[in-house]
Write a protein that holds these residues in place. Structure first.
Motif, mmCIF file in Angstrom:
data_model
loop_
_atom_site.group_PDB
_atom_site.id
_atom_site.type_symbol
_atom_site.label_atom_id
_atom_site.label_comp_id
_atom_site.label_asym_id
_atom_site.label_seq_id
_atom_site.Cartn_x
_atom_site.Cartn_y
_atom_site.Cartn_z
ATOM 1 N N LEU A 102 9.394 67.095 39.474
ATOM 2 C CA LEU A 102 10.774 66.671 39.684
ATOM 3 C C LEU A 102 10.884 65.731 40.882
ATOM 4 C CD1 LEU A 102 12.734 70.008 39.082
ATOM 5 C CD2 LEU A 102 12.762 67.967 37.640
ATOM 6 N N VAL A 103 10.163 66.039 41.952
ATOM 7 C CA VAL A 103 10.163 65.168 43.135
ATOM 8 C C VAL A 103 9.574 63.805 42.785
ATOM 9 C CG1 VAL A 103 9.225 64.845 45.451
ATOM 10 C CG2 VAL A 103 10.088 67.094 44.763
ATOM 11 N N ALA A 104 8.466 63.812 42.022
ATOM 12 C CA ALA A 104 7.829 62.551 41.622
ATOM 13 C C ALA A 104 8.767 61.724 40.746
ATOM 14 C CB ALA A 104 6.525 62.839 40.879
ATOM 15 N N LEU A 105 9.492 62.391 39.824
ATOM 16 C CA LEU A 105 10.441 61.689 38.963
ATOM 17 C C LEU A 105 11.584 61.104 39.787
ATOM 18 C CD1 LEU A 105 11.408 60.952 36.089
ATOM 19 C CD2 LEU A 105 12.574 63.177 36.032
ATOM 20 N N PHE A 106 12.071 61.864 40.748
ATOM 21 C CA PHE A 106 13.149 61.407 41.630
ATOM 22 C C PHE A 106 12.728 60.153 42.400
ATOM 23 C CE2 PHE A 106 14.867 61.816 46.052
ATOM 24 C CZ PHE A 106 16.171 61.415 45.771
ATOM 25 N N VAL A 107 11.551 60.191 42.986
ATOM 26 C CA VAL A 107 11.062 59.050 43.772
ATOM 27 C C VAL A 107 10.801 57.845 42.875
ATOM 28 C CG1 VAL A 107 9.172 58.218 45.220
ATOM 29 C CG2 VAL A 107 10.099 60.522 45.581
ATOM 30 N N VAL A 132 19.423 60.424 39.660
ATOM 31 C CA VAL A 132 20.481 61.378 39.996
ATOM 32 C C VAL A 132 20.161 62.772 39.459
ATOM 33 C CG1 VAL A 132 22.905 61.973 39.595
ATOM 34 C CG2 VAL A 132 22.272 59.623 40.175
ATOM 35 N N VAL A 133 19.754 62.864 38.182
ATOM 36 C CA VAL A 133 19.493 64.179 37.586
ATOM 37 C C VAL A 133 18.301 64.855 38.271
ATOM 38 C CG1 VAL A 133 18.778 65.378 35.484
ATOM 39 C CG2 VAL A 133 20.536 63.609 35.381
ATOM 40 N N ALA A 134 17.223 64.110 38.492
ATOM 41 C CA ALA A 134 16.059 64.701 39.168
ATOM 42 C C ALA A 134 16.416 65.091 40.600
ATOM 43 C CB ALA A 134 14.887 63.719 39.158
ATOM 44 N N GLY A 135 17.171 64.230 41.289
ATOM 45 C CA GLY A 135 17.582 64.554 42.654
ATOM 46 C C GLY A 135 18.453 65.787 42.698
ATOM 47 N N TRP A 136 19.356 65.926 41.718
ATOM 48 C CA TRP A 136 20.216 67.103 41.666
ATOM 49 C C TRP A 136 19.394 68.361 41.410
ATOM 50 C CZ3 TRP A 136 24.219 69.295 43.328
ATOM 51 C CH2 TRP A 136 24.830 70.357 42.657
ATOM 52 N N VAL A 179 20.447 74.089 33.049
ATOM 53 C CA VAL A 179 21.037 73.256 31.994
ATOM 54 C C VAL A 179 22.537 73.085 32.197
ATOM 55 C CG1 VAL A 179 21.414 73.028 29.518
ATOM 56 C CG2 VAL A 179 19.239 73.932 30.375
ATOM 57 N N LEU A 180 23.261 74.180 32.456
ATOM 58 C CA LEU A 180 24.706 74.097 32.628
ATOM 59 C C LEU A 180 25.105 73.212 33.809
ATOM 60 C CD1 LEU A 180 27.546 74.946 31.782
ATOM 61 C CD2 LEU A 180 27.288 76.991 33.206
ATOM 62 N N PRO A 181 24.512 73.367 35.009
ATOM 63 C CA PRO A 181 24.885 72.485 36.106
ATOM 64 C C PRO A 181 24.622 71.009 35.822
ATOM 65 C CG PRO A 181 23.744 74.404 36.960
ATOM 66 C CD PRO A 181 23.617 74.452 35.465
ATOM 67 N N VAL A 182 23.513 70.690 35.128
ATOM 68 C CA VAL A 182 23.230 69.291 34.783
ATOM 69 C C VAL A 182 24.271 68.777 33.805
ATOM 70 C CG1 VAL A 182 21.606 67.753 33.621
ATOM 71 C CG2 VAL A 182 20.768 69.426 35.287
ATOM 72 N N ALA A 183 24.646 69.602 32.820
ATOM 73 C CA ALA A 183 25.660 69.186 31.850
ATOM 74 C C ALA A 183 26.993 68.926 32.542
ATOM 75 C CB ALA A 183 25.821 70.257 30.773
ATOM 76 N N LEU A 187 28.630 57.521 38.638
ATOM 77 C CA LEU A 187 28.925 58.401 37.509
ATOM 78 C C LEU A 187 28.955 57.612 36.206
ATOM 79 C CD1 LEU A 187 29.664 61.236 36.539
ATOM 80 C CD2 LEU A 187 32.067 60.701 37.026
ATOM 81 N N ASP A 188 29.504 56.397 36.255
ATOM 82 C CA ASP A 188 29.528 55.551 35.063
ATOM 83 C C ASP A 188 28.111 55.164 34.638
ATOM 84 O OD1 ASP A 188 30.949 53.729 33.116
ATOM 85 O OD2 ASP A 188 29.805 52.250 34.257
ATOM 86 N N LEU A 189 27.244 54.913 35.603
ATOM 87 C CA LEU A 189 25.866 54.502 35.290
ATOM 88 C C LEU A 189 25.069 55.607 34.622
ATOM 89 C CD1 LEU A 189 24.972 52.492 38.516
ATOM 90 C CD2 LEU A 189 24.953 51.581 36.190
ATOM 91 N N ILE A 190 25.213 56.862 35.062
ATOM 92 C CA ILE A 190 24.388 57.920 34.481
ATOM 93 C C ILE A 190 24.852 58.281 33.079
ATOM 94 C CG2 ILE A 190 23.820 58.857 36.751
ATOM 95 C CD1 ILE A 190 25.714 61.188 36.159
ATOM 96 N N ARG A 191 26.062 57.875 32.699
ATOM 97 C CA ARG A 191 26.524 58.085 31.330
ATOM 98 C C ARG A 191 26.093 56.882 30.475
ATOM 99 N NH1 ARG A 191 32.618 60.128 33.054
ATOM 100 N NH2 ARG A 191 32.024 62.256 33.655
ATOM 101 N N PHE A 192 24.783 56.694 30.402
ATOM 102 C CA PHE A 192 24.227 55.501 29.766
ATOM 103 C C PHE A 192 24.569 55.429 28.284
ATOM 104 C CE2 PHE A 192 21.044 58.844 29.563
ATOM 105 C CZ PHE A 192 20.649 58.806 28.228
#
Length: 267
Positions: free
Chosen positions: A29-34, A55-59, A103-107, A259-264
């Motif tokens: 997850l850290v590698a994906l975030f970076v 954003v998702v990996a960082g969260w 899963v719920l917090p990411v959703a 927020l608009d960007l992550i809703r690709f």
């Protein structure tokens, strides 16, 4: 004290060292975030997907560290079971309910744009003496969110103010992460039974109030959703969060753009 014996896993404070090492899941997850952050910074490939991963990996990394903070304080306070359950490896798959915890917090982040409290580590309260230690165990997670909020806001203000480069999309993603940490900080500190804010005050209640608290604690998430769904109470909550964001100097247009960007899928 740790003793190394041939063929035996060395121990630290009575638990194997392997129980204290970061898990491959967390490191991934850290590698994906970076990686996604670097790609978004340099506008390589699909920038919306890069910001989504960033954003998702960082969260998720912050969720892991939030729960790790609970576990490590509990461990230092006397609960060795958190190590045997794998909570000190920062592996989100070890949480009590991965679906509700991850899963719920990411959703909710993707659909609602708020940092819903996630993760769930079971702490053996009977092995931790003293009310103050119990409060500190509960406080450790929200304190991590507060710290992340301040670090991300400082990085954002320094980075955008000094003009050190990076794409606008990268800074929008970072602003959204800061806003998510801010909402998580406030939500986690609300005195709702079963959540961190409520668990901080539970040890100090008299027996009658504590019994009532324990009765409502399993329904903490439902109570939180009811709070946010109520127009007046939810309005007060978001007004407070937006006021704190403005006080910290977090530009509203920037985290809304994130927020608009992550809703690709809406592009």
């Amino acid at each position: 004290m740790a003793y190394d014996r041939p063929g035996v896993e060395p121990e630290v404070f009575g638990v194997p060292r392997a129980a204290l090492r970061p898990s491959p899941v967390f490191l991934a997850l850290v590698a994906l975030f970076v990686t996604c952050g670097v790609l978004a910074w340099n506008e390589v490939g699909n920038v919306r997907l890069n910001v989504f991963g960033f954003v998702v990996a960082g969260w998720l990394v912050s969720l892991c560290l939030h729960e790790y903070a609970h576990a490590v304080v509990a461990f230092r306070a006397g609960d060795r079971s958190v190590a045997h359950r794998g909570y000190l490896t920062l592996n989100p798959l070890k949480y009590t309910h991965p679906l509700l915890s991850v899963v719920l917090p990411v959703a909710v982040v993707l659909l609602g744009g708020i940092g819903l409290p996630g993760g769930a580590v079971w702490v053996d309260r009977h092995s931790i003496p003293g009310r103050l230690r119990h409060t500190l165990v509960s406080l450790a997670g929200p304190a991590t969110n507060v710290l992340f909020t301040l670090i991300l806001v400082a990085a954002l203000r320094i980075g955008t103010g000094a003009g050190i480069g990076g794409s606008e999309e990268f800074w929008a993603g970072l602003a959204l992460l800061a806003f998510l940490q801010l909402t998580a900080s406030v939500l986690n500190l609300l005195p709702v039974p079963g959540l961190d804010g409520g668990n901080m005050i539970q040890p100090w209640l008299n027996p009658q109030w504590r019994r009532m608290y324990d009765l409502f604690a399993p329904f903490g998430f439902i109570m939180l959703f009811a709070l946010l769904w109520n127009p007046r109470l939810g309005g007060w909550f978001f007004d407070g969060v937006f006021a704190l964001a403005n006080l910290l100097g977090l530009p509203p247009w920037l985290y809304v753009a994130g927020l608009d960007l992550i809703r690709f899928w809406q592009s």
